[in-house]
Enzyme design. Structure first.
Site, PDB file in Angstrom:
ATOM      1  N   GLU A 123      -0.501  -9.140  -0.680  1.00 18.36           N
ATOM      2  CA  GLU A 123      -1.783  -9.618  -0.382  1.00 18.36           C
ATOM      3  C   GLU A 123      -2.709  -9.491  -1.717  1.00 18.36           C
ATOM      4  O   GLU A 123      -3.821 -10.367  -1.729  1.00 18.36           O
ATOM      5  CB  GLU A 123      -2.585  -8.492   0.794  1.00 18.36           C
ATOM      6  CG  GLU A 123      -1.970  -8.776   2.086  1.00 18.36           C
ATOM      7  CD  GLU A 123      -2.364  -7.922   3.071  1.00 18.36           C
ATOM      8  OE1 GLU A 123      -2.088  -6.675   2.915  1.00 18.36           O
ATOM      9  OE2 GLU A 123      -3.033  -8.402   4.044  1.00 18.36           O
ATOM     10  N   GLU A 155       4.523  -5.520   7.420  1.00 19.25           N
ATOM     11  CA  GLU A 155       3.722  -4.253   7.929  1.00 19.25           C
ATOM     12  C   GLU A 155       4.182  -4.171   9.313  1.00 19.25           C
ATOM     13  O   GLU A 155       4.274  -2.968   9.998  1.00 19.25           O
ATOM     14  CB  GLU A 155       2.385  -4.776   7.884  1.00 19.25           C
ATOM     15  CG  GLU A 155       1.612  -4.569   6.478  1.00 19.25           C
ATOM     16  CD  GLU A 155       1.870  -5.734   5.428  1.00 19.25           C
ATOM     17  OE1 GLU A 155       2.600  -6.649   5.575  1.00 19.25           O
ATOM     18  OE2 GLU A 155       1.040  -5.800   4.585  1.00 19.25           O
ATOM     19  N   ALA A 206       1.024  -1.122   0.009  1.00 21.34           N
ATOM     20  CA  ALA A 206       0.012  -0.063  -0.067  1.00 21.34           C
ATOM     21  C   ALA A 206       0.889   1.359  -0.078  1.00 21.34           C
ATOM     22  O   ALA A 206       2.099   1.259   0.350  1.00 21.34           O
ATOM     23  CB  ALA A 206      -0.725   0.028   1.315  1.00 21.34           C
ATOM     24  N   GLY A 244       0.798  -4.804   0.959  1.00 22.32           N
ATOM     25  CA  GLY A 244      -0.582  -4.772   0.309  1.00 22.32           C
ATOM     26  C   GLY A 244      -0.451  -5.828  -1.226  1.00 22.32           C
ATOM     27  O   GLY A 244      -1.115  -6.211  -1.751  1.00 22.32           O
TER      28      GLY A 244
END
Ligand code: COA
Length: 244
Positions: free
Chosen positions: A108, A128, A62, A105
């Site tokens: 993911e 993270e 992200a 992310g």
């Protein structure tokens, strides 16, 4: 008009390239919006999806600049988790072709796809906790489903990165292909899926992902397929020697 993606539409598939190479394809709000648009198009007209990244990176997570400013309310919106769930629930199979980093992310997003291919430079990881947050968009449960709790905890808690060989050995990726051939191999895999009956593929994905209800869901899906003209035509073709 996409600013963060390149989207190529084909009859039986859509190819989406994450394209913010200056930020290692970090997933920002614009990319989330644009990926939702892709999902809407695929829900409306189901096709296979190939996801890949520009510039030798799949996605470096992200967008940390945006994450830094987000608070509790944004976390509760599930900005990435809802998108990745939507991708996981797309009607037809999805494939991530991962060259280079798939972190946070980005990993993911790859975990949310049905299948993954890797280049030798692929690296999966969830750093993270090092940023003081949790991998909240699927890694805590999808990765465990994909590689088992022990390896998932090494990745999630101990910062272990999985390289392409690790990913192949663990079954996280279906195969490793040189970067220059990755998309060709991805299309070959999609070609194989595209030869199946689309409704059969769609119902198989739905049943395989169903949280429970087996074998009732399986029987209901099969009941639909047993009545389809596509099933009769495919079986007639097999029995008359026209194998595909
Ligand atoms: N969010 C926002 N920007 C990011 C980013 C992210 N997740 N990952 C990389 N970028 C940006 C960098 O800030 C840098 O921007 P700048 O050129 O304006 O300084 C640019 O992308 C290139 O990154 P850089 O670190 O110089 O590239 P690299 O090839 O040396 O390293 C990575 C690549 C992926 C190893 C490294 O960028 C990295 O560790 N990124 C963060 C990974 C992460 O923690 N993800 C989890 C987020 S939840």
């Amino acid at each position: 008009m996409s600013t963060t993606l390149r989207v190529e539409e084909h009859d039986d598939r859509v190819v989406v390239t994450l394209s913010r190479p200056e930020a290692r394809n970090a997933i920002n709000a614009a990319m989330v919006r644009e990926l939702h648009d892709v999902c809407a198009a695929l829900e409306e007209r189901p096709r296979l999806l190939l996801l890949t990244g520009d510039g030798g990176t799949f996605a470096a997570g992200a967008d940390i600049g945006e994450l830094r400013e987000r608070g509790r309310d944004q976390a509760l919106q599930g900005i990435n988790s809802r998108l990745f769930d939507r991708i996981a629930r797309l009607p037809l199979p999805t494939l991530a072709a991962v060259d280079g980093y798939a972190l946070g992310g980005g990993a993911e997003l790859a975990y949310a796809c049905d299948l993954r291919l890797a280049s030798p430079a692929a690296v999966f990881g969830n750093p993270e906790p090092g940023l003081g947050i949790l991998a909240a968009a699927g890694a805590c449960w999808r990765l465990r489903d994909l590689v088992g709790a022990s390896v998932a905890k090494q990745v999630l808690l101990a910062g272990k990165r999985l390289d392409a060989e690790d990913a192949l050995r663990l079954g996280l990726v279906a195969e490793i292909a040189p970067a220059g051939e990755l998309l060709k191999r991805a299309h070959a895999l999609l070609d194989r899926m595209a030869r199946s009956g689309p409704l059969a593929l769609r119902l198989t994905k739905l049943v395989a992902d169903a949280p429970g209800g087996h074998p009732v869901t399986d029987d209901l899906a099969q009941a639909i397929l047993f009545e389809s003209a596509d099933k009769r035509a495919r079986m007639d073709a097999f029995l008359s020697g026209g194998r595909s």
